[in-house]
Design a protein around this motif. Structure first.
Motif, PDB file in Angstrom:
ATOM      1  N   UNK A 127       0.838  -1.194   0.000  1.00 10.11           N
ATOM      2  CA  UNK A 127       0.000   0.000   0.000  1.00 10.11           C
ATOM      3  C   UNK A 127       0.876   1.248   0.000  1.00 10.11           C
ATOM      4  N   UNK A 128       0.354   2.325  -0.605  1.00 15.27           N
ATOM      5  CA  UNK A 128       1.044   3.610  -0.535  1.00 15.27           C
ATOM      6  C   UNK A 128       0.020   4.741  -0.538  1.00 15.27           C
ATOM      7  N   UNK A 129       0.345   5.792   0.174  1.00 18.16           N
ATOM      8  CA  UNK A 129      -0.488   6.989   0.209  1.00 18.16           C
ATOM      9  C   UNK A 129      -0.080   7.907  -0.929  1.00 18.16           C
ATOM     10  N   UNK A 130      -1.025   8.239  -1.803  1.00 22.47           N
ATOM     11  CA  UNK A 130      -0.728   9.102  -2.944  1.00 22.47           C
ATOM     12  C   UNK A 130      -1.032  10.562  -2.635  1.00 22.47           C
ATOM     13  N   UNK A 131      -2.209  10.800  -2.057  1.00 25.32           N
ATOM     14  CA  UNK A 131      -2.643  12.167  -1.776  1.00 25.32           C
ATOM     15  C   UNK A 131      -3.170  12.210  -0.343  1.00 25.32           C
ATOM     16  N   UNK A 132      -2.536  12.976   0.544  1.00 29.54           N
ATOM     17  CA  UNK A 132      -3.008  13.028   1.939  1.00 29.54           C
ATOM     18  C   UNK A 132      -4.378  13.670   2.086  1.00 29.54           C
ATOM     19  N   UNK A 133      -4.692  14.613   1.191  1.00 31.60           N
ATOM     20  CA  UNK A 133      -5.977  15.319   1.289  1.00 31.60           C
ATOM     21  C   UNK A 133      -6.383  15.780  -0.110  1.00 31.60           C
ATOM     22  N   UNK A 134      -7.328  15.045  -0.711  1.00 39.29           N
ATOM     23  CA  UNK A 134      -7.792  15.400  -2.053  1.00 39.29           C
ATOM     24  C   UNK A 134      -8.823  16.523  -2.020  1.00 39.29           C
ATOM     25  N   UNK A 135      -9.300  16.863  -0.836  1.00 41.54           N
ATOM     26  CA  UNK A 135     -10.275  17.935  -0.720  1.00 41.54           C
ATOM     27  C   UNK A 135     -11.713  17.470  -0.787  1.00 41.54           C
ATOM     28  N   UNK A 136     -11.956  16.339  -1.495  1.00 39.08           N
ATOM     29  CA  UNK A 136     -13.303  15.781  -1.587  1.00 39.08           C
ATOM     30  C   UNK A 136     -13.234  14.274  -1.331  1.00 39.08           C
ATOM     31  N   UNK A 137     -14.367  13.709  -0.952  1.00 39.36           N
ATOM     32  CA  UNK A 137     -14.497  12.252  -0.848  1.00 39.36           C
ATOM     33  C   UNK A 137     -15.154  11.766  -2.131  1.00 39.36           C
ATOM     34  N   UNK A 138     -14.434  10.986  -2.911  1.00 34.99           N
ATOM     35  CA  UNK A 138     -14.925  10.619  -4.239  1.00 34.99           C
ATOM     36  C   UNK A 138     -15.965   9.507  -4.155  1.00 34.99           C
ATOM     37  N   UNK A 139     -17.162   9.813  -4.638  1.00 36.48           N
ATOM     38  CA  UNK A 139     -18.244   8.849  -4.739  1.00 36.48           C
ATOM     39  C   UNK A 139     -18.252   8.159  -6.106  1.00 36.48           C
ATOM     40  N   UNK A 140     -17.639   8.835  -7.092  1.00 34.51           N
ATOM     41  CA  UNK A 140     -17.574   8.331  -8.466  1.00 34.51           C
ATOM     42  C   UNK A 140     -16.172   8.623  -8.997  1.00 34.51           C
ATOM     43  N   UNK A 141     -15.553   7.647  -9.669  1.00 31.99           N
ATOM     44  CA  UNK A 141     -14.159   7.814 -10.107  1.00 31.99           C
ATOM     45  C   UNK A 141     -13.969   7.180 -11.485  1.00 31.99           C
TER      46      UNK A 141
END
Length: 585
Positions: A78-92
């Motif tokens: 596992x790896x952390x890519x983005x600590x805080x994307x600003x939104x919680x993605x419901x659709x990607x």
């Protein structure tokens, strides 16, 4: 004998914790053994009893040690890519520019990502923010892991999507002012800030679509199936007929509405496999008729709000056969009772949808799972990830997150198909997503079990973006990993073409060339997901140190609808970084 056991356990242990425990056993046992020789008979009996107890305890520890793998022993990283994307993605969704569109809903209040200056959304009907200056969609650049805010105007809550043949993301429906909306996102180079959401003004859905499913068709059209109070199908571009009634969805409905977000797979015979609740049909959309009813799948409801997940296995050889797998789900009643601790189902059903007399073949996953995502890997195996082991879909209605991914190996015998993988640490439950990336990793985003953003709770709104690397990306397989150095950018159906790769070690056997679609992931189902294994020749080395592989493109749009695909070369189960190709008519 006891000392021999301890020595072997110490030698074979890969865990520092295990080694320390074994050394402690060794020293305590040695002390007891030494004291036994120099004490009275009664004390000797007491020490021998203690010794036997310790040996029994150590024996149980050995059984655990050799049968229960530690976290470090399980495959995957596992790896952390983005600590805080600003939104919680419901659709990607992943675009052919190696960017990722992440999308939440608009009526959720402030996110953690602001829109650019002078780009606020003014909506007098929004119950939370009449003037909303926060982003509810962002674009992730996979090269830099940077996030750019996008502007969405209408509510996208529990909507659906699919890529058009030209690579544009079509997005449909939602709630409130988004109920009948068509939207488009035309991707661009990651260095550009031009591309953003476009709300189509001159066209709308014939029926409101909330919790519907999209699937691209062999012609490049998009069919939109179902939704809350919508037992019909319709198309994009819109047809003059508008919405067409589809009574099957009504027949599959129950008191929980377990017919939402139906699982839709385009079969290589040109018909659709459509599954809702526990029922499935083969649907001829050109004639608007059901041509086959499949047996009921045991194990309770499988679609929203009780969703497990579903995937179609890789299409291979003559592309005449298609097999569907459906795994997990919630028990009926958990949603009605708002039960967070009702155990989820762990069963999977597998059916050859194109067979003469198809029946469901049943097996159990290592973990019960609700809200899992099934991601088709470039190898043809399926990664099952995310979700919970109890409860149901809905706000604050699940518990016991399922942190262990599971690998489903379809070519193994029944009972041996599942492999437990290295667990993550971030619970990803309701409103989380999983998508295959061009480098073979899996992108994990989202998880918001709450109506608004909440952070000081047991299962907080999740803004982190992670990547999971399957075992095929481990360092000890790097010398098997091919690198594509030549491949076409466009292909026509049935066209013969060549792919050139380099590999560090000599090639033994066939190098596969596989096409993977870029699906729209939401609510535990990847809409439009498919993997096509092309017909290939043996890899022939040339004078420049490359291996050349002859390939044949899919025969028609029933096998692979037109659009952009990731092209993976797979050597002994290890995939390359993909290149994008556009399949055109």
């Amino acid at each position: 004998v006891i000392y021999t056991f301890m020595t072997y356990a110490l030698f074979f242990s890969k865990s520092l914790t295990h080694k320390i425990l074994i050394l402690c056993f060794f020293l305590v046992y040695l002390d007891i053994d030494t004291n036994t020789l120099s004490t009275s008979a009664s004390t000797q009996l007491s020490l021998m009893a203690t010794s036997n107890f310790l040996f029994l305890f150590f024996f149980i520890f050995l059984i655990h040690f050799f049968t229960v793998p530690s976290r470090a022993d399980l495959p995957g990283t596992w790896e952390l890519l983005v600590p805080d994307a600003g939104i919680a993605s419901m659709h990607t969704a992943v675009t052919h520019y190696n960017t990722v569109v992440l999308l939440d809903r608009t009526d959720i209040g402030p996110s953690r990502k602001r829109l650019p200056p002078h780009h606020c959304r003014n909506d007098p009907n929004d119950p939370i923010l009449k003037k909303d200056c926060y982003a509810h969609s962002v674009l992730l650049d996979l090269e830099t892991n940077s996030v750019r805010p996008l502007m969405i105007l209408t509510d996208t809550w529990c909507s659906s999507g699919q890529f058009l043949p030209d690579g544009t993301l079509l997005h449909t429906g939602g709630d409130l002012d988004g109920f009948r909306k068509f939207r488009k996102f035309t991707p661009c180079e990651s260095s550009s800030s031009v591309c953003d959401w476009e709300e189509l003004q001159n066209v709308q859905l014939s029926e409101g679509r909330w919790y519907s499913t999209n699937q691209i068709l062999p012609t490049g059209e998009i069919i939109i199936v179902g939704g809350r109070a919508a037992s019909s199908v319709e198309y994009f571009p819109p047809r003059e007929t508008g919405a067409v009634e589809f009574p099957f969805l009504t027949q599959a409905e129950d008191r929980q509405h377990d017919n939402l977000y139906p699982y839709v797979h385009l079969l290589p015979n040109g018909h659709l496999f459509i599954f809702a609740n526990n029922k499935a049909v083969m649907y001829d959309f050109t004639a608007n008729k059901i041509v086959r009813d499949y047996p009921i799948l045991d194990g309770g409801p499988r679609n929203y709000p009780s969703a497990g997940s579903s995937a179609m296995l890789a299409l291979t050889e003559d592309f005449s056969s298609a097999t569907i797998v459906i795994c997990g789900g919630a028990q009926f009643g958990a949603y009605l009772q708002r039960s967070t601790d009702t155990p989820a189902h762990g069963s999977c059903g597998r059916i050859e949808a194109t067979g003469e007399n198809p029946v469901w073949e049943m097996e159990d996953m290592p973990f019960a799972r609700i809200m899992g995502d099934m991601v088709m890997l470039p190898t043809g195996e399926i990664l099952i990830i995310n979700g919970a082991q109890a409860g149901t879909q809905g706000f604050e209605m699940a518990s016991n997150p399922c942190l262990n991914p599971v690998l489903y190996r379809p070519n193994e015998p029944l009972g041996l198909r599942f492999m437990t993988l290295n667990p993550g640490t971030v619970p990803r439950m309701y409103h989380s997503t999983a998508n295959l990336l061009p480098d073979g990793r899996i992108l994990l985003a989202g998880s918001n079990p709450h109506f608004f953003y909440k952070f000081a709770v047991e299962f907080p709104t999740e803004l982190r973006i992670e990547a999971f690397s399957p075992e095929y990306l481990s360092a000890d397989r790097a010398n098997l990993r091919p690198v594509i150095v030549e491949s076409p950018e466009k292909l026509k159906y049935g066209e013969d073409f060549g792919v050139a790769v380099t590999v560090e070690l000599p090639v033994v056997g066939i190098i596969e060339v596989n096409l993977a679609s870029a699906p729209f992931s939401t609510h535990s189902f990847s809409q439009g997901q498919r993997l096509v294994k092309l017909k290939v020749t043996s890899a022939i080395p040339d004078d420049a140190g490359k291996y050349r592989i002859g390939c044949t493109a899919p025969p028609d749009g029933k096998v692979a609808p037109p659009g952009y695909y990731m092209v993976f070369a797979v050597n002994q189960g290890v995939p390359s970084v993909a290149r994008w190709v556009q399949l055109v008519v």
